[in-house]
Structures are given as structure tokens and as C-alpha cells.
Scaffold this motif. Structure first.
Motif, PDB file in Angstrom:
ATOM      1  N   MET A  35     -13.734 -91.687   0.593  1.00  0.00           N
ATOM      2  CA  MET A  35     -13.976 -91.942   1.984  1.00  0.00           C
ATOM      3  C   MET A  35     -14.387 -90.669   2.718  1.00  0.00           C
ATOM      4  O   MET A  35     -15.257 -90.690   3.554  1.00  0.00           O
ATOM      5  N   VAL A  36     -13.808 -89.568   2.377  1.00  0.00           N
ATOM      6  CA  VAL A  36     -14.153 -88.310   3.030  1.00  0.00           C
ATOM      7  C   VAL A  36     -15.086 -87.544   2.101  1.00  0.00           C
ATOM      8  O   VAL A  36     -14.674 -86.714   1.327  1.00  0.00           O
ATOM      9  N   GLU A  37     -16.387 -87.840   2.201  1.00  0.00           N
ATOM     10  CA  GLU A  37     -17.367 -87.222   1.313  1.00  0.00           C
ATOM     11  C   GLU A  37     -17.783 -85.839   1.787  1.00  0.00           C
ATOM     12  O   GLU A  37     -18.145 -84.990   1.001  1.00  0.00           O
ATOM     13  N   ALA A  38     -17.756 -85.616   3.066  1.00  0.00           N
ATOM     14  CA  ALA A  38     -18.294 -84.379   3.625  1.00  0.00           C
ATOM     15  C   ALA A  38     -17.206 -83.350   3.892  1.00  0.00           C
ATOM     16  O   ALA A  38     -17.279 -82.610   4.853  1.00  0.00           O
ATOM     17  N   PHE A  39     -16.211 -83.296   3.056  1.00  0.00           N
ATOM     18  CA  PHE A  39     -15.114 -82.365   3.267  1.00  0.00           C
ATOM     19  C   PHE A  39     -15.593 -80.936   3.103  1.00  0.00           C
ATOM     20  O   PHE A  39     -16.406 -80.632   2.271  1.00  0.00           O
TER      21      PHE A  39
ATOM     22  N   ILE B 170     -17.452 -79.293   5.117  1.00  0.00           N
ATOM     23  CA  ILE B 170     -18.799 -79.148   5.642  1.00  0.00           C
ATOM     24  C   ILE B 170     -18.678 -79.145   7.153  1.00  0.00           C
ATOM     25  O   ILE B 170     -17.882 -79.878   7.723  1.00  0.00           O
ATOM     26  N   LYS B 171     -19.496 -78.335   7.802  1.00  0.00           N
ATOM     27  CA  LYS B 171     -19.442 -78.241   9.263  1.00  0.00           C
ATOM     28  C   LYS B 171     -19.484 -79.623   9.880  1.00  0.00           C
ATOM     29  O   LYS B 171     -20.330 -80.437   9.550  1.00  0.00           O
ATOM     30  N   GLY B 172     -18.574 -79.878  10.787  1.00  0.00           N
ATOM     31  CA  GLY B 172     -18.551 -81.145  11.504  1.00  0.00           C
ATOM     32  C   GLY B 172     -17.994 -82.300  10.706  1.00  0.00           C
ATOM     33  O   GLY B 172     -18.069 -83.446  11.123  1.00  0.00           O
ATOM     34  N   ALA B 173     -17.443 -82.028   9.540  1.00  0.00           N
ATOM     35  CA  ALA B 173     -16.915 -83.103   8.699  1.00  0.00           C
ATOM     36  C   ALA B 173     -15.633 -83.655   9.307  1.00  0.00           C
ATOM     37  O   ALA B 173     -14.826 -82.911   9.853  1.00  0.00           O
ATOM     38  N   PRO B 174     -15.469 -84.955   9.238  1.00  0.00           N
ATOM     39  CA  PRO B 174     -14.238 -85.539   9.772  1.00  0.00           C
ATOM     40  C   PRO B 174     -13.045 -85.163   8.895  1.00  0.00           C
ATOM     41  O   PRO B 174     -13.175 -85.022   7.685  1.00  0.00           O
ATOM     42  N   LEU B 175     -11.931 -84.974   9.518  1.00  0.00           N
ATOM     43  CA  LEU B 175     -10.710 -84.690   8.772  1.00  0.00           C
ATOM     44  C   LEU B 175     -10.153 -85.997   8.230  1.00  0.00           C
ATOM     45  O   LEU B 175     -10.285 -87.052   8.856  1.00  0.00           O
TER      46      LEU B 175
ATOM     47  N   GLU C 133      -4.006 -92.012   5.612  1.00  0.00           N
ATOM     48  CA  GLU C 133      -4.148 -93.056   4.594  1.00  0.00           C
ATOM     49  C   GLU C 133      -5.166 -92.701   3.520  1.00  0.00           C
ATOM     50  O   GLU C 133      -5.131 -93.250   2.426  1.00  0.00           O
ATOM     51  N   SER C 134      -6.107 -91.810   3.823  1.00  0.00           N
ATOM     52  CA  SER C 134      -7.127 -91.484   2.826  1.00  0.00           C
ATOM     53  C   SER C 134      -6.869 -90.118   2.217  1.00  0.00           C
ATOM     54  O   SER C 134      -6.385 -89.208   2.881  1.00  0.00           O
ATOM     55  N   GLU C 135      -7.194 -89.986   0.995  1.00  0.00           N
ATOM     56  CA  GLU C 135      -7.019 -88.747   0.260  1.00  0.00           C
ATOM     57  C   GLU C 135      -8.413 -88.166   0.023  1.00  0.00           C
ATOM     58  O   GLU C 135      -9.301 -88.848  -0.469  1.00  0.00           O
ATOM     59  N   PRO C 136      -8.642 -86.902   0.384  1.00  0.00           N
ATOM     60  CA  PRO C 136      -9.970 -86.329   0.158  1.00  0.00           C
ATOM     61  C   PRO C 136     -10.246 -86.179  -1.337  1.00  0.00           C
ATOM     62  O   PRO C 136      -9.316 -86.052  -2.133  1.00  0.00           O
ATOM     63  N   PRO C 137     -11.503 -86.190  -1.723  1.00  0.00           N
ATOM     64  CA  PRO C 137     -11.851 -85.994  -3.137  1.00  0.00           C
ATOM     65  C   PRO C 137     -11.656 -84.518  -3.501  1.00  0.00           C
ATOM     66  O   PRO C 137     -12.539 -83.698  -3.295  1.00  0.00           O
ATOM     67  N   TRP C 138     -10.483 -84.196  -4.002  1.00  0.00           N
ATOM     68  CA  TRP C 138     -10.115 -82.791  -4.198  1.00  0.00           C
ATOM     69  C   TRP C 138     -11.036 -82.047  -5.141  1.00  0.00           C
ATOM     70  O   TRP C 138     -11.257 -80.844  -4.975  1.00  0.00           O
TER      71      TRP C 138
END
Length: 89
Positions: free
Chosen positions: A1-5, A7-12, A16-21
């Protein structure tokens, strides 16, 4: 769900969602490698080519550099044409 981790302006991510570590770690290491290679003051095209050589997609490299995929594509093509013109002389 958090693809743009990372990256400038990326949503935190929300709770409930886990970033793709693995992507977060890869982008972090690529960013550090770029600075350790002395490319912090290089042109955007050179930095993007370095990041893409490390395996980042052009869209991710563009986002990390504060640009977008289409703009970076045009800049890379312009740099290639400029280099080809210089080699032909």
C-alpha cells in the motif's frame, strides 16, 4: 500500500498498513551509495543513471530526486542526444 516510502511527499503509513521494508531499505542504501560515490552535486541525469544502475526503476529514481518519471525520461534522452552529437564531431 505504501509504495512511495522514503520519497519526497510520500504518505506515511497508517497503523493498519505495513510499509514494504525491503523497498525502504533498498532505497535508503541506494541514496547512501549515491552520496558516498560523490554524486551529491552531480546532474540529475547522472544521479538517476547511478540509481537505475543499482536497480531502482526510473520512476523511483525520479521521485527520490524530486522529479517525475516523464521529466526524467526526457532529460535522459536529451543527454544521450547531446553526447551522440559531441561524439560525432
Amino acid at each position: 500500500m505504501v509504495e512511495a516510502f522514503l520519497i519526497k511527499g510520500a504518505p506515511l503509513p497508517n497503523a493498519e498498513s505495513e510499509p514494504p521494508w525491503d523497498a525502504v531499505i533498498a532505497r535508503s542504501l541506494a541514496y547512501q551509495a549515491m552520496h558516498l560515490a560523490g554524486l551529491a552535486d552531480a546532474t540529475m541525469v547522472k544521479r538517476a543513471q547511478f540509481l537505475m544502475t543499482l536497480g531502482l526503476p526510473r520512476a523511483d529514481a525520479a521521485a527520490m530526486l524530486g522529479s517525475n518519471d516523464e521529466s526524467l525520461r526526457v532529460q535522459i534522452n536529451q543527454a544521450k542526444r547531446k553526447a551522440a552529437t559531441a561524439d560525432a564531431k
